[in-house]
Scaffold this motif. Structure first.
Motif, PDB file in Angstrom:
ATOM      1  N   GLN A   3     -29.662 -30.737  72.601  1.00 28.10           N
ATOM      2  CA  GLN A   3     -28.583 -29.612  72.260  1.00 28.10           C
ATOM      3  C   GLN A   3     -28.763 -28.627  73.328  1.00 28.10           C
ATOM      4  OE1 GLN A   3     -29.511 -28.325  68.038  1.00 28.10           O
ATOM      5  NE2 GLN A   3     -27.253 -28.873  67.779  1.00 28.10           N
ATOM      6  N   VAL A   5     -26.582 -24.911  73.778  1.00 29.12           N
ATOM      7  CA  VAL A   5     -25.670 -24.108  73.183  1.00 29.12           C
ATOM      8  C   VAL A   5     -25.382 -22.903  73.947  1.00 29.12           C
ATOM      9  CG1 VAL A   5     -25.558 -22.628  70.923  1.00 29.12           C
ATOM     10  CG2 VAL A   5     -26.781 -24.835  71.075  1.00 29.12           C
ATOM     11  N   PHE A  95     -18.697 -24.301  80.102  1.00 34.21           N
ATOM     12  CA  PHE A  95     -19.746 -25.236  79.540  1.00 34.21           C
ATOM     13  C   PHE A  95     -20.949 -25.328  80.377  1.00 34.21           C
ATOM     14  CE2 PHE A  95     -16.828 -27.402  76.793  1.00 34.21           C
ATOM     15  CZ  PHE A  95     -15.532 -27.103  77.453  1.00 34.21           C
ATOM     16  N   TRP A 111     -24.087 -32.023  77.807  1.00 34.50           N
ATOM     17  CA  TRP A 111     -23.161 -30.934  77.585  1.00 34.50           C
ATOM     18  C   TRP A 111     -23.053 -30.226  76.592  1.00 34.50           C
ATOM     19  CZ3 TRP A 111     -19.846 -29.912  81.818  1.00 34.50           C
ATOM     20  CH2 TRP A 111     -19.865 -30.685  82.741  1.00 34.50           C
ATOM     21  N   GLY A 112     -22.932 -28.833  76.588  1.00 32.43           N
ATOM     22  CA  GLY A 112     -22.618 -27.998  75.586  1.00 32.43           C
ATOM     23  C   GLY A 112     -21.395 -28.128  74.777  1.00 32.43           C
ATOM     24  N   GLN A 113     -20.944 -27.229  73.970  1.00 34.55           N
ATOM     25  CA  GLN A 113     -19.667 -27.208  73.274  1.00 34.55           C
ATOM     26  C   GLN A 113     -18.729 -26.157  74.053  1.00 34.55           C
ATOM     27  OE1 GLN A 113     -18.537 -29.431  70.798  1.00 34.55           O
ATOM     28  NE2 GLN A 113     -20.474 -30.508  71.488  1.00 34.55           N
ATOM     29  N   THR A 115     -18.101 -21.941  75.428  1.00 34.21           N
ATOM     30  CA  THR A 115     -17.860 -20.813  74.973  1.00 34.21           C
ATOM     31  C   THR A 115     -16.607 -20.014  75.685  1.00 34.21           C
ATOM     32  OG1 THR A 115     -18.726 -18.500  74.635  1.00 34.21           O
ATOM     33  CG2 THR A 115     -19.512 -19.618  76.736  1.00 34.21           C
TER      34      THR A 115
END
Length: 121
Positions: A3, A5, A95, A111-113, A115
Motif C-alpha cells: 500500500q 498512501v 501519485f 502505485w498509490g491512489q 492526492t
C-alpha cells in the motif's frame, strides 16, 4: 499487500507551498527507488521527481526543478514532495510510486491512489 498512501494535497494560491507525503507498507521500502508523478485532466501521467533507495540521488522534471524537492525517511517508510512557488499548471492528481529510479511510468511496480493538488491563480 503493498500500500502506498498519499496525503497533503489541497487547494493553494499561486506562489504558495504544499508538502505531499506518501506512506508505504507491505514492502521493503528501503529497497525501492521512489517517484512522484502527476496527471492533469485529459493529459497523460507525467514524471515529477524520483529518489534512490538511499536518498543520495534525486532526479527532477525540468518543469519543477528548483521549486520541488523530493526526500525520504526510510525509518518511517515515507517519501515526501515539498512543492514551493506553485503555479496553476501544477494542478493535477499527484501519485507516488515504488520501483526503479526512472522517469518512465513502466519502471514503477507499485502505485498509490493519488492526492489532488489545485493551484488557483
Amino acid at each position: 499487500q503493498v500500500q502506498l498512501v498519499e496525503s497533503g494535497g489541497g487547494l493553494v494560491q499561486a506562489g504558495g507551498s504544499l508538502r505531499l507525503s506518501c506512506a508505504a507498507s507491505g514492502l521493503t521500502f528501503s529497497a525501492y527507488a521512489m517517484g512522484w508523478f502527476r496527471q492533469a485532466p485529459g493529459k497523460e501521467r507525467e514524471f515529477v521527481a524520483a529518489i534512490t533507495w538511499s536518498g543520495d540521488n534525486t532526479v527532477y522534471a525540468d518543469s519543477v526543478k528548483g521549486r520541488f524537492t523530493i526526500s525520504r525517511d526510510n525509518a518511517k517508510n515515507t517519501v515526501y514532495l515539498q512543492m514551493n512557488s506553485l503555479k496553476p499548471e501544477d494542478t493535477a492528481v499527484y501519485f507516488c510510486a515504488a520501483g526503479t529510479l526512472s522517469d518512465y511510468v513502466d519502471e514503477y511496480a507499485y502505485w498509490g491512489q493519488g492526492t489532488q493538488v489545485t493551484v488557483s491563480s
